[in-house]
Design a protein around this motif. Structure first.
Motif, PDB file in Angstrom:
ATOM      1  N   VAL A 123      64.066  45.513 167.552  1.00  0.00           N
ATOM      2  CA  VAL A 123      62.986  46.368 166.928  1.00  0.00           C
ATOM      3  C   VAL A 123      61.766  45.502 167.165  1.00  0.00           C
ATOM      4  N   LYS A 124      60.449  46.007 167.291  1.00  0.00           N
ATOM      5  CA  LYS A 124      59.179  45.554 167.459  1.00  0.00           C
ATOM      6  C   LYS A 124      58.719  44.886 166.288  1.00  0.00           C
ATOM      7  N   GLY A 125      57.951  43.872 166.410  1.00  0.00           N
ATOM      8  CA  GLY A 125      57.248  43.320 165.082  1.00  0.00           C
ATOM      9  C   GLY A 125      56.318  42.144 165.514  1.00  0.00           C
ATOM     10  N   ALA A 126      56.120  41.341 164.363  1.00  0.00           N
ATOM     11  CA  ALA A 126      55.388  40.074 164.370  1.00  0.00           C
ATOM     12  C   ALA A 126      56.337  38.928 163.930  1.00  0.00           C
ATOM     13  N   PHE A 127      56.624  38.005 164.757  1.00  0.00           N
ATOM     14  CA  PHE A 127      57.503  37.007 164.153  1.00  0.00           C
ATOM     15  C   PHE A 127      57.267  35.736 164.785  1.00  0.00           C
ATOM     16  N   THR A 128      57.484  34.760 163.898  1.00  0.00           N
ATOM     17  CA  THR A 128      57.435  33.421 164.487  1.00  0.00           C
ATOM     18  C   THR A 128      58.956  32.743 164.583  1.00  0.00           C
ATOM     19  N   PHE A 129      59.295  31.836 165.373  1.00  0.00           N
ATOM     20  CA  PHE A 129      60.342  30.866 165.335  1.00  0.00           C
ATOM     21  C   PHE A 129      60.184  29.653 165.979  1.00  0.00           C
ATOM     22  N   GLU A 130      60.392  28.694 165.327  1.00  0.00           N
ATOM     23  CA  GLU A 130      60.062  27.128 165.779  1.00  0.00           C
ATOM     24  C   GLU A 130      58.760  27.022 166.380  1.00  0.00           C
ATOM     25  N   ASN A 131      57.822  27.659 165.728  1.00  0.00           N
ATOM     26  CA  ASN A 131      56.309  27.633 165.937  1.00  0.00           C
ATOM     27  C   ASN A 131      55.865  28.641 166.788  1.00  0.00           C
ATOM     28  N   ASP A 132      56.708  29.169 167.708  1.00  0.00           N
ATOM     29  CA  ASP A 132      56.515  30.171 168.684  1.00  0.00           C
ATOM     30  C   ASP A 132      56.434  31.515 168.338  1.00  0.00           C
ATOM     31  N   GLU A 133      55.397  32.325 168.804  1.00  0.00           N
ATOM     32  CA  GLU A 133      55.444  33.877 168.363  1.00  0.00           C
ATOM     33  C   GLU A 133      56.252  34.710 169.190  1.00  0.00           C
ATOM     34  N   LYS A 198      56.099  47.780 159.986  1.00  0.00           N
ATOM     35  CA  LYS A 198      55.720  47.417 161.524  1.00  0.00           C
ATOM     36  C   LYS A 198      55.327  46.438 161.620  1.00  0.00           C
ATOM     37  N   GLN A 199      55.509  45.153 160.776  1.00  0.00           N
ATOM     38  CA  GLN A 199      55.066  43.923 160.854  1.00  0.00           C
ATOM     39  C   GLN A 199      56.301  42.851 160.922  1.00  0.00           C
ATOM     40  N   ASN A 200      56.950  42.697 159.860  1.00  0.00           N
ATOM     41  CA  ASN A 200      57.969  41.830 159.695  1.00  0.00           C
ATOM     42  C   ASN A 200      58.952  41.982 158.464  1.00  0.00           C
ATOM     43  N   LYS A 201      58.954  43.076 157.728  1.00  0.00           N
ATOM     44  CA  LYS A 201      59.619  43.490 156.769  1.00  0.00           C
ATOM     45  C   LYS A 201      60.862  44.381 157.470  1.00  0.00           C
ATOM     46  N   ILE A 202      62.005  43.642 157.576  1.00  0.00           N
ATOM     47  CA  ILE A 202      63.111  44.265 158.376  1.00  0.00           C
ATOM     48  C   ILE A 202      64.546  44.781 157.744  1.00  0.00           C
ATOM     49  N   ARG A 203      64.741  45.936 157.715  1.00  0.00           N
ATOM     50  CA  ARG A 203      65.949  46.203 157.189  1.00  0.00           C
ATOM     51  C   ARG A 203      67.053  46.220 158.407  1.00  0.00           C
ATOM     52  N   VAL A 204      68.145  45.633 157.993  1.00  0.00           N
ATOM     53  CA  VAL A 204      69.243  45.513 158.902  1.00  0.00           C
ATOM     54  C   VAL A 204      70.355  46.488 158.279  1.00  0.00           C
ATOM     55  N   PHE A 205      70.479  47.416 158.748  1.00  0.00           N
ATOM     56  CA  PHE A 205      71.682  48.503 158.619  1.00  0.00           C
ATOM     57  C   PHE A 205      72.920  48.031 159.334  1.00  0.00           C
ATOM     58  N   TYR A 206      73.923  48.184 158.847  1.00  0.00           N
ATOM     59  CA  TYR A 206      75.298  47.873 159.624  1.00  0.00           C
ATOM     60  C   TYR A 206      76.519  48.590 158.898  1.00  0.00           C
ATOM     61  N   VAL A 219      70.725  44.960 154.520  1.00  0.00           N
ATOM     62  CA  VAL A 219      70.082  43.809 153.940  1.00  0.00           C
ATOM     63  C   VAL A 219      68.616  43.994 154.244  1.00  0.00           C
ATOM     64  N   ASP A 220      67.716  43.566 153.473  1.00  0.00           N
ATOM     65  CA  ASP A 220      66.187  43.336 153.776  1.00  0.00           C
ATOM     66  C   ASP A 220      65.988  42.049 154.186  1.00  0.00           C
ATOM     67  N   LEU A 221      65.097  41.786 155.028  1.00  0.00           N
ATOM     68  CA  LEU A 221      64.653  40.476 155.340  1.00  0.00           C
ATOM     69  C   LEU A 221      63.135  40.353 155.447  1.00  0.00           C
ATOM     70  N   ASP A 222      62.757  39.392 154.932  1.00  0.00           N
ATOM     71  CA  ASP A 222      61.426  38.827 155.070  1.00  0.00           C
ATOM     72  C   ASP A 222      61.173  37.932 156.435  1.00  0.00           C
ATOM     73  N   ALA A 223      60.929  38.617 157.641  1.00  0.00           N
ATOM     74  CA  ALA A 223      61.224  37.798 158.805  1.00  0.00           C
ATOM     75  C   ALA A 223      59.825  37.472 159.392  1.00  0.00           C
ATOM     76  N   ALA A 224      59.022  37.074 158.893  1.00  0.00           N
ATOM     77  CA  ALA A 224      57.685  36.411 159.560  1.00  0.00           C
ATOM     78  C   ALA A 224      58.276  35.204 160.273  1.00  0.00           C
ATOM     79  N   ASP A 225      59.090  34.180 159.410  1.00  0.00           N
ATOM     80  CA  ASP A 225      59.432  33.230 160.184  1.00  0.00           C
ATOM     81  C   ASP A 225      60.989  33.349 160.144  1.00  0.00           C
ATOM     82  N   VAL A 226      61.405  33.951 161.303  1.00  0.00           N
ATOM     83  CA  VAL A 226      62.824  34.320 161.368  1.00  0.00           C
ATOM     84  C   VAL A 226      63.661  32.896 161.490  1.00  0.00           C
ATOM     85  N   GLY A 227      63.402  31.800 161.616  1.00  0.00           N
ATOM     86  CA  GLY A 227      64.491  30.643 161.107  1.00  0.00           C
ATOM     87  C   GLY A 227      64.337  30.485 159.971  1.00  0.00           C
TER      88      GLY A 227
END
Length: 379
Positions: A123-133, A198-206, A219-227
């Motif tokens: 999925v597309k969005g706006a995420f950061t991980f270890e200070n990288d976008e 369409k930013q970083n509020k991610i729903r993970v169906f499984y 589950v729902d994720l606040d995935a702005a900072d994935v780490g």
């Protein structure tokens, strides 16, 4: 688990032919004529000899499509990896969607929880991980077991779908507890991602499978900072089981929701899903013979009160395939935009799997390929 097949005879012949060709080349001058360009193939990719393509996720990012799927890295072996292809559209008679070169996106790691990698969704969005976008997020299921049990779900990030993918953690985000729910259960598999804002509020169906059956959860994720998902519990919601009533078909005494893919119609407030029927047990492989498309009002996912449940929209079986040639239909996905969204009032493209029966082809694993239906909603 790697299952070597008996292609040794072909290998010996191929080596012999190669050796003769090398001798012949040494006796002739170099040919200055460049080799012909590879033939352009339109439509879904087809697995080569000793290969399979299955469990796809297809998204459209503007005029570009990205086809994510599982395949074997080594011909004639069942060493599963996640691969991706970029698709572009060409106008003209006999043309259409053209998918480029296959790129390996993700592999399992020996001795780790994800040694045997399964299926994935992006999925597309706006995420950061270890200070990288990063602009893309992948959820993938995997297990340390060699018998397709005890699957859990992890995450990876990338700046482009066909670029380099980076795993977020050495541990899964959604973990199946085999000690509690059974070591012979499939676990948490078939992740399907939706970016709600369409930013970083991610729903993970499984799909969650234990000794009692297969059920849809999220589950729902606040995935702005994935780490932070792995260190801050407030960033991950509690698990929610999707309603399990309505017009769910599957051939079971109790309604089941195996191997499902999901898409979101935000304007209509609806969630769509396409799922397998329960596997056919009479003949191998034990895969589904039918797939079903359903929808549900989004608000019903959050309510403890029973509403109308899932509405059955369409079921496909072997009679719907080309010439009625395929008795196994399974592992379908809904073409969505890059965020997992669709317009439920418009035609939907459904990508699904087919394969031969074991009685017809002992190497049936390597007959797995993708096909497509188009579903048109009633006016």
């Amino acid at each position: 688990m790697k299952m070597k097949k008996l292609f040794a005879g072909l290998t010996v012949v191929a080596l012999g032919v190669t050796a003769l060709s090398l001798v012949a080349c040494n006796d002739t001058p170099d040919d200055p004529t460049p080799p012909p360009a590879p033939e352009t193939v339109y439509g879904l990719p087809v697995a080569g000899t000793g290969r399979y393509i299955k469990d796809s996720d297809l998204v459209a990012d503007g005029d570009t499509r990205y086809l994510l799927y599982s395949t074997n890295e080594t011909p004639a072996e069942n060493d599963n990896v996640i691969a991706i292809r970029r698709g572009t559209f060409e106008e003209g008679e006999g043309k259409g969607w053209k998918y480029g070169e296959e790129k390996i996106a993700l592999t399992g790691e020996s001795g780790k929880w994800d040694e045997n990698i399964g299926t994935a969704s992006l999925v597309k969005g706006a995420f950061t991980f270890e200070n990288d976008e990063y602009s893309w997020l992948m959820a993938y299921c995997a297990t340390a077991q060699a018998n397709d049990t005890q699957y859990s779900i992890g995450l990876a990030v990338a700046t482009s779908p066909d670029g380099e993918w980076k795993k977020v953690s050495e541990t899964p985000l959604i973990e199946f507890d085999a000690d509690v729910y059974g070591s012979t259960s499939v676990g948490c598999y078939a992740p399907s991602l939706v970016n709600l804002d369409k930013q970083n509020k991610i729903r993970v169906f499984y799909t969650y499978a234990d000794m009692y059956g297969h059920f849809a959860k999220f589950v729902d994720l606040d995935a702005a900072d994935v780490g932070a998902l792995y260190t801050d519990e407030s960033k991950v919601s509690g698990e929610v089981q999707c309603p399990n009533h309505g017009q769910i078909a599957g051939g079971d005494a109790q309604a089941m929701f195996p191997n499902a893919d999901f898409a979101y119609d935000a304007a209509a407030g609806k969630v769509y899903a396409i799922k397998d029927y329960s596997p056919a047990a009479a003949t191998k492989p034990n895969y589904a013979e039918r797939i079903q498309l359903l929808s549900i009002e989004e608000e019903e996912l959050y309510s403890v009160e029973l509403g109308g449940g899932w509405a059955g929209l369409r079921t496909w079986d072997f009679a719907d395939t080309e010439d009625g040639a395929w008795e196994r239909l399974y592992g379908a996905c809904i073409l969505s935009d890059a965020y997992g969204h669709i317009d439920g009032t418009k035609a939907m493209e459904i990508i699904y799997n087919v394969c031969e029966l074991e009685m017809d082809d002992e190497n049936w694993e390597f007959t797995q390929n993708l096909k497509t239906f188009v579903y048109t909603p009633a006016a």
